[in-house]
Design an enzyme around this catalytic site. Sequence first.
Site, PDB file in Angstrom:
ATOM      1  CE  LYS A 166      -3.544   2.725   0.575  1.00  0.00           C
ATOM      2  NZ  LYS A 166      -4.429   3.051  -0.533  1.00  0.00           N
ATOM      3  CE  LYS A 234      -2.547   7.593   6.965  1.00  0.00           C
ATOM      4  NZ  LYS A 234      -3.280   6.369   6.851  1.00  0.00           N
TER       5      LYS A 234
HETATM    6  P1  NAP Z   1     -11.515   9.268   8.084  1.00  0.00           P
HETATM    7  O1  NAP Z   1     -12.772   9.581   7.356  1.00  0.00           O
HETATM    8  O2  NAP Z   1     -10.662  10.378   8.592  1.00  0.00           O
HETATM    9  O3  NAP Z   1     -11.909   8.311   9.313  1.00  0.00           O
HETATM   10  C1  NAP Z   1     -10.968   7.959  10.267  1.00  0.00           C
HETATM   11  C2  NAP Z   1     -11.593   7.006  11.256  1.00  0.00           C
HETATM   12  O4  NAP Z   1     -10.597   6.678  12.253  1.00  0.00           O
HETATM   13  C3  NAP Z   1     -12.771   7.629  12.038  1.00  0.00           C
HETATM   14  O5  NAP Z   1     -13.701   6.614  12.310  1.00  0.00           O
HETATM   15  C4  NAP Z   1     -12.080   8.121  13.307  1.00  0.00           C
HETATM   16  O6  NAP Z   1     -12.973   8.251  14.380  1.00  0.00           O
HETATM   17  C5  NAP Z   1     -11.114   6.978  13.545  1.00  0.00           C
HETATM   18  N1  NAP Z   1     -10.013   7.346  14.445  1.00  0.00           N
HETATM   19  C6  NAP Z   1      -9.086   8.303  14.273  1.00  0.00           C
HETATM   20  N2  NAP Z   1      -8.214   8.328  15.319  1.00  0.00           N
HETATM   21  C7  NAP Z   1      -8.645   7.367  16.163  1.00  0.00           C
HETATM   22  C8  NAP Z   1      -8.161   6.894  17.415  1.00  0.00           C
HETATM   23  N3  NAP Z   1      -7.074   7.423  17.994  1.00  0.00           N
HETATM   24  N4  NAP Z   1      -8.810   5.860  17.997  1.00  0.00           N
HETATM   25  C9  NAP Z   1      -9.896   5.308  17.396  1.00  0.00           C
HETATM   26  N5  NAP Z   1     -10.411   5.717  16.232  1.00  0.00           N
HETATM   27  C10 NAP Z   1      -9.781   6.728  15.621  1.00  0.00           C
HETATM   28  O7  NAP Z   1     -10.550   8.341   7.221  1.00  0.00           O
HETATM   29  P2  NAP Z   1     -10.889   7.362   6.010  1.00  0.00           P
HETATM   30  O8  NAP Z   1     -10.820   8.127   4.739  1.00  0.00           O
HETATM   31  O9  NAP Z   1     -12.079   6.553   6.328  1.00  0.00           O
HETATM   32  O10 NAP Z   1      -9.576   6.443   6.031  1.00  0.00           O
HETATM   33  C11 NAP Z   1      -9.414   5.377   6.963  1.00  0.00           C
HETATM   34  C12 NAP Z   1      -8.124   4.644   6.612  1.00  0.00           C
HETATM   35  O11 NAP Z   1      -8.197   4.155   5.259  1.00  0.00           O
HETATM   36  C13 NAP Z   1      -6.871   5.546   6.688  1.00  0.00           C
HETATM   37  O12 NAP Z   1      -5.781   4.825   7.172  1.00  0.00           O
HETATM   38  C14 NAP Z   1      -6.664   5.935   5.221  1.00  0.00           C
HETATM   39  O13 NAP Z   1      -5.300   6.252   4.959  1.00  0.00           O
HETATM   40  C15 NAP Z   1      -7.118   4.685   4.493  1.00  0.00           C
HETATM   41  N6  NAP Z   1      -7.603   4.902   3.124  1.00  0.00           N
HETATM   42  C16 NAP Z   1      -8.427   5.962   2.838  1.00  0.00           C
HETATM   43  C17 NAP Z   1      -8.854   6.131   1.515  1.00  0.00           C
HETATM   44  C18 NAP Z   1      -9.746   7.290   1.122  1.00  0.00           C
HETATM   45  O14 NAP Z   1      -9.888   7.536  -0.096  1.00  0.00           O
HETATM   46  N7  NAP Z   1     -10.362   8.016   2.031  1.00  0.00           N
HETATM   47  C19 NAP Z   1      -8.450   5.234   0.498  1.00  0.00           C
HETATM   48  C20 NAP Z   1      -7.642   4.167   0.844  1.00  0.00           C
HETATM   49  C21 NAP Z   1      -7.216   4.013   2.162  1.00  0.00           C
HETATM   50  P3  NAP Z   1     -13.721   9.651  14.660  1.00  0.00           P
HETATM   51  O15 NAP Z   1     -14.992   9.596  13.843  1.00  0.00           O
HETATM   52  O16 NAP Z   1     -13.949   9.637  16.121  1.00  0.00           O
HETATM   53  O17 NAP Z   1     -12.796  10.761  14.241  1.00  0.00           O
END
Ligand code: NAP
Length: 292
Positions: A166, A234
Amino acid sequence: MRVAFLGLGIMGRPMAANLAKAGHEVTVWNRSPGKDVEGARTAATPAEAAQGAEVVWMCVSDTQAVENVLFGENGVENSLTPGMTIVDSSTIAPSATVKFAERVRDRGVHYVDAPITGSKVAAEGGTLIFMIGGEEAAIEGLKPLFAAMGKKICRMGDTGKGHAAKLAMNLQIALIYEGFAEGLTLAAKLGVDAADLISLINATMVRSGVVEYKAPFVLKRDFTPNFPLRLMHKDIRLALDAAKEARVKLPGLETVEEIYDLAMEEGQQDLDYAATLTLLEKWAGVEVKSAT
Ligand code: NAP
């Protein structure tokens, strides 16, 4: 299957919803309350969600978040049972993944890293691609769940190799987009219309999936987050850390990191990473646009 889904962000929420729609018995948990998923039960803590689950699936921001969810107060660790499988679809450090897997292995728990590619649209449509690290037998048992959320799985090796792949993928997205943004900026300054340049790119070997996906957003100047800039920042740092550990030099990525550092300082963290274009525009004193 009985699945606990932890983390209901941009990606996690539609993934959990697709599991529930496919008929799995889903319990969800999110750090901040108020997020739920139709057809799923909501738990108050990761430990409660994981109670009695066959599979615990995580999709949270970063390495620290995964560690908290697993081993923090009321973490999954309190509910581990032999035969359970933990799956991590967050993008985090491969070396940390190996340590987390070792920590639960003594309790008879399998650990599979399964980060995802395809952004919000693919998560909603159930067309994600998973790159996977872990034992083949554990992965085999997860196939109905992968099928509910994605269109393809690629096994990259044992635990940690999914996250390694990744990082190798995302560093290329950051570099390709940076090349596209620099090309657009120079062309704009020299008086070339953005839509004309994009048509030319798409007709030649310069074309790429990244450009195809991002160009329509750039032309509309729509920088609302599909993949937030803070998460790409990140991932760039994770790739540079992994490179340092492995004694690999990545000079292009080091330069791109500086641009993301500045974008974060400018308050662009919650915009899409495509917004890094606006820094180049500012330095050049030009705006990328099309007359058509
Ligand atoms: P996001 O919308 O920012 O959501 C992050 C999630 O993590 C939320 O549920 C947040 O909870 C939780 N979180 C953050 N810090 C935490 C902690 N200390 N303890 C427990 N929960 C915590 O991110 P996302 O886009 O869904 O991405 C999630 C993962 O997938 C990341 O690692 C990202 O790099 C990866 N990813 C994202 C994409 C994309 O296009 N978005 C594509 C591929 C991979 P809260 O609601 O409380 O903040």
